[in-house]
Design a protein around this motif. Structure first.
Motif, PDB file in Angstrom:
ATOM      1  N   SER A 127      40.644  45.193  41.207  1.00 44.22           N
ATOM      2  CA  SER A 127      40.275  44.899  39.413  1.00 44.22           C
ATOM      3  C   SER A 127      40.521  43.498  39.007  1.00 44.22           C
ATOM      4  O   SER A 127      41.618  42.961  40.345  1.00 44.22           O
ATOM      5  CB  SER A 127      41.336  45.957  39.002  1.00 44.22           C
ATOM      6  OG  SER A 127      42.951  46.468  39.658  1.00 44.22           O
ATOM      7  N   ALA A 128      40.802  43.298  38.064  1.00 44.81           N
ATOM      8  CA  ALA A 128      41.074  42.188  37.536  1.00 44.81           C
ATOM      9  C   ALA A 128      40.969  42.630  35.610  1.00 44.81           C
ATOM     10  O   ALA A 128      40.191  43.768  34.922  1.00 44.81           O
ATOM     11  CB  ALA A 128      40.240  41.021  37.385  1.00 44.81           C
ATOM     12  N   ASP A 129      41.796  41.637  34.854  1.00 43.14           N
ATOM     13  CA  ASP A 129      41.581  41.700  33.305  1.00 43.14           C
ATOM     14  C   ASP A 129      41.589  41.150  32.868  1.00 43.14           C
ATOM     15  O   ASP A 129      41.015  40.376  31.705  1.00 43.14           O
ATOM     16  CB  ASP A 129      43.231  41.407  33.261  1.00 43.14           C
ATOM     17  CG  ASP A 129      44.041  39.703  33.411  1.00 43.14           C
ATOM     18  OD1 ASP A 129      43.076  39.200  33.973  1.00 43.14           O
ATOM     19  OD2 ASP A 129      45.168  39.613  34.004  1.00 43.14           O
ATOM     20  N   HIS A 130      39.721  39.980  33.500  1.00 43.77           N
ATOM     21  CA  HIS A 130      38.409  39.594  32.815  1.00 43.77           C
ATOM     22  C   HIS A 130      37.665  40.074  33.630  1.00 43.77           C
ATOM     23  O   HIS A 130      37.398  39.797  35.022  1.00 43.77           O
ATOM     24  CB  HIS A 130      39.567  38.270  32.167  1.00 43.77           C
ATOM     25  CG  HIS A 130      39.099  37.205  31.544  1.00 43.77           C
ATOM     26  ND1 HIS A 130      37.511  36.550  31.991  1.00 43.77           N
ATOM     27  CD2 HIS A 130      38.628  37.155  30.583  1.00 43.77           C
ATOM     28  CE1 HIS A 130      36.839  36.254  30.936  1.00 43.77           C
ATOM     29  NE2 HIS A 130      38.055  36.072  29.407  1.00 43.77           N
ATOM     30  N   ARG A 131      36.592  39.394  32.915  1.00 42.75           N
ATOM     31  CA  ARG A 131      35.105  39.407  33.455  1.00 42.75           C
ATOM     32  C   ARG A 131      34.676  38.243  34.344  1.00 42.75           C
ATOM     33  O   ARG A 131      34.113  38.913  35.678  1.00 42.75           O
ATOM     34  CB  ARG A 131      33.681  39.491  32.243  1.00 42.75           C
ATOM     35  CG  ARG A 131      34.285  40.911  31.538  1.00 42.75           C
ATOM     36  CD  ARG A 131      33.471  40.290  30.717  1.00 42.75           C
ATOM     37  NE  ARG A 131      31.718  40.810  31.166  1.00 42.75           N
ATOM     38  CZ  ARG A 131      31.357  42.733  31.750  1.00 42.75           C
ATOM     39  NH1 ARG A 131      31.804  43.442  31.333  1.00 42.75           N
ATOM     40  NH2 ARG A 131      30.676  42.182  31.888  1.00 42.75           N
ATOM     41  N   ASP A 132      35.492  37.557  34.302  1.00 39.87           N
ATOM     42  CA  ASP A 132      35.002  36.332  34.961  1.00 39.87           C
ATOM     43  C   ASP A 132      36.019  36.361  36.376  1.00 39.87           C
ATOM     44  O   ASP A 132      34.906  35.499  37.207  1.00 39.87           O
ATOM     45  CB  ASP A 132      35.867  34.914  34.324  1.00 39.87           C
ATOM     46  CG  ASP A 132      34.903  34.849  32.720  1.00 39.87           C
ATOM     47  OD1 ASP A 132      33.738  34.935  32.392  1.00 39.87           O
ATOM     48  OD2 ASP A 132      35.266  33.899  32.081  1.00 39.87           O
ATOM     49  N   LYS A 133      36.366  37.057  36.044  1.00 40.70           N
ATOM     50  CA  LYS A 133      37.083  36.984  37.764  1.00 40.70           C
ATOM     51  C   LYS A 133      36.354  38.209  38.495  1.00 40.70           C
ATOM     52  O   LYS A 133      36.590  38.047  40.009  1.00 40.70           O
ATOM     53  CB  LYS A 133      38.321  37.505  37.625  1.00 40.70           C
ATOM     54  CG  LYS A 133      39.563  36.457  36.600  1.00 40.70           C
ATOM     55  CD  LYS A 133      40.699  37.426  36.849  1.00 40.70           C
ATOM     56  CE  LYS A 133      42.234  36.240  35.463  1.00 40.70           C
ATOM     57  NZ  LYS A 133      42.790  36.677  35.639  1.00 40.70           N
ATOM     58  N   PHE A 134      36.026  38.508  38.121  1.00 37.84           N
ATOM     59  CA  PHE A 134      34.867  39.125  38.863  1.00 37.84           C
ATOM     60  C   PHE A 134      33.207  38.841  39.506  1.00 37.84           C
ATOM     61  O   PHE A 134      32.980  38.608  40.161  1.00 37.84           O
ATOM     62  CB  PHE A 134      34.447  40.647  38.315  1.00 37.84           C
ATOM     63  CG  PHE A 134      35.489  41.606  38.484  1.00 37.84           C
ATOM     64  CD1 PHE A 134      35.733  42.708  39.068  1.00 37.84           C
ATOM     65  CD2 PHE A 134      35.872  41.858  36.579  1.00 37.84           C
ATOM     66  CE1 PHE A 134      36.861  43.093  38.983  1.00 37.84           C
ATOM     67  CE2 PHE A 134      36.759  42.998  36.527  1.00 37.84           C
ATOM     68  CZ  PHE A 134      37.353  43.737  37.650  1.00 37.84           C
ATOM     69  N   ILE A 135      33.733  37.669  39.939  1.00 38.12           N
ATOM     70  CA  ILE A 135      32.882  36.155  39.716  1.00 38.12           C
ATOM     71  C   ILE A 135      33.371  35.773  41.341  1.00 38.12           C
ATOM     72  O   ILE A 135      34.101  35.019  40.997  1.00 38.12           O
ATOM     73  CB  ILE A 135      31.904  35.330  38.636  1.00 38.12           C
ATOM     74  CG1 ILE A 135      31.454  36.218  37.716  1.00 38.12           C
ATOM     75  CG2 ILE A 135      30.802  34.019  39.563  1.00 38.12           C
ATOM     76  CD1 ILE A 135      30.234  35.565  36.681  1.00 38.12           C
ATOM     77  N   TYR A 136      32.619  36.119  42.059  1.00 39.34           N
ATOM     78  CA  TYR A 136      33.135  35.536  43.665  1.00 39.34           C
ATOM     79  C   TYR A 136      32.220  34.753  44.499  1.00 39.34           C
ATOM     80  O   TYR A 136      31.590  34.578  44.481  1.00 39.34           O
ATOM     81  CB  TYR A 136      33.124  37.094  44.259  1.00 39.34           C
ATOM     82  CG  TYR A 136      34.587  37.759  44.283  1.00 39.34           C
ATOM     83  CD1 TYR A 136      34.988  38.559  43.347  1.00 39.34           C
ATOM     84  CD2 TYR A 136      36.401  38.049  44.782  1.00 39.34           C
ATOM     85  CE1 TYR A 136      35.396  39.772  42.702  1.00 39.34           C
ATOM     86  CE2 TYR A 136      36.721  38.660  45.098  1.00 39.34           C
ATOM     87  CZ  TYR A 136      37.212  39.594  43.234  1.00 39.34           C
ATOM     88  OH  TYR A 136      37.689  40.157  43.483  1.00 39.34           O
ATOM     89  N   THR A 137      33.831  33.329  43.889  1.00 36.64           N
ATOM     90  CA  THR A 137      32.729  32.172  44.955  1.00 36.64           C
ATOM     91  C   THR A 137      32.089  32.347  46.543  1.00 36.64           C
ATOM     92  O   THR A 137      33.637  32.861  47.210  1.00 36.64           O
ATOM     93  CB  THR A 137      33.072  31.134  43.996  1.00 36.64           C
ATOM     94  OG1 THR A 137      34.609  31.204  44.586  1.00 36.64           O
ATOM     95  CG2 THR A 137      33.647  31.143  42.757  1.00 36.64           C
ATOM     96  N   LYS A 138      32.423  31.165  46.999  1.00 33.16           N
ATOM     97  CA  LYS A 138      32.172  31.166  48.661  1.00 33.16           C
ATOM     98  C   LYS A 138      33.808  31.167  49.338  1.00 33.16           C
ATOM     99  O   LYS A 138      33.792  31.798  50.220  1.00 33.16           O
ATOM    100  CB  LYS A 138      30.729  30.241  48.977  1.00 33.16           C
ATOM    101  CG  LYS A 138      30.991  30.027  50.234  1.00 33.16           C
ATOM    102  CD  LYS A 138      29.930  28.713  50.420  1.00 33.16           C
ATOM    103  CE  LYS A 138      30.553  27.254  50.849  1.00 33.16           C
ATOM    104  NZ  LYS A 138      29.737  26.667  51.137  1.00 33.16           N
ATOM    105  N   GLU A 139      33.962  30.685  48.090  1.00 33.60           N
ATOM    106  CA  GLU A 139      35.331  30.016  48.274  1.00 33.60           C
ATOM    107  C   GLU A 139      36.276  31.337  48.718  1.00 33.60           C
ATOM    108  O   GLU A 139      37.286  31.811  50.239  1.00 33.60           O
ATOM    109  CB  GLU A 139      36.161  29.350  48.117  1.00 33.60           C
ATOM    110  CG  GLU A 139      35.791  27.725  47.819  1.00 33.60           C
ATOM    111  CD  GLU A 139      33.829  27.606  47.596  1.00 33.60           C
ATOM    112  OE1 GLU A 139      33.650  28.447  46.093  1.00 33.60           O
ATOM    113  OE2 GLU A 139      33.815  26.333  48.390  1.00 33.60           O
TER     114      GLU A 139
END
Ligand code: SF4
Length: 163
Positions: A127-139
């Motif tokens: 879970s996260a507090d901002h929508r952007d944090k749900f975009i998971y990058t390769k890293e």
């Protein structure tokens, strides 16, 4: 004709007693629920589909060759990637992103991957507090190297449904 709006004098205390009986019946029973997050289920079901991870070969190189089949199979259009070539001329994903808010955890990306590079793992606490944090990058998605736990590729092969 019987007037159904009238309640007999005995019905109200009887209903209260029934309520108390139900409450007391459950008072000394072992609860079925657990006190999350203090307690966490020891193991998820073998085919549970949680947060994705990107696998590596045994020498640590990335399995993903950025072929795009996972993105093509994804019904939610949740995967974005940009391919590149390394100094040996081998393809790899320069950019690999999954929008976990769009994802419906269907597992099609895992099934479509010819390199056994992408899997859906057991992680459910993201879970996260901002929508952007749900975009998971390769890293974010690549399994750590050196490995902290054994590869799940063999386990996934055994448990995969074959149509
Ligand atoms: S699990 Fe399904 S929805 Fe999620 S990224 Fe993979 S293919 Fe797309």
């Amino acid at each position: 004709m019987v007037d159904k709006t009238k309640v007999s004098v005995w019905e109200i205390p009887l209903a209260i007693l029934k309520g108390f009986y139900t409450t007391f019946k459950h008072l000394f029973r072992k609860p079925i629920t657990i006190e999350y997050p203090e307690k966490i289920r020891p193991a998820m079901y073998p085919r549970y589909r949680g947060l994705h991870f990107l696998e590596r070969y045994e020498d640590g190189t990335e399995r993903c060759v950025s072929c795009g089949l996972c993105a093509a199979a994804c019904p939610a259009d949740a995967i974005y990637m940009e391919p590149a070539e390394n100094e040996k001329g081998e393809r790899y994903a320069k950019v690999y992103e999954i929008n976990e808010l769009r994802c419906i955890f269907c597992g099609f990306c895992e099934e479509a991957c010819p390199e056994e590079a992408i899997f859906l793992g057991k992680e459910f606490e993201f879970s996260a507090d901002h929508r952007d944090k749900f975009i998971y990058t390769k890293e974010d998605l690549l399994v750590p190297w050196p490995r902290k736990k054994p590869s799940e590729v063999e386990f996934k092969r055994k448990n995969r449904r074959v149509f």
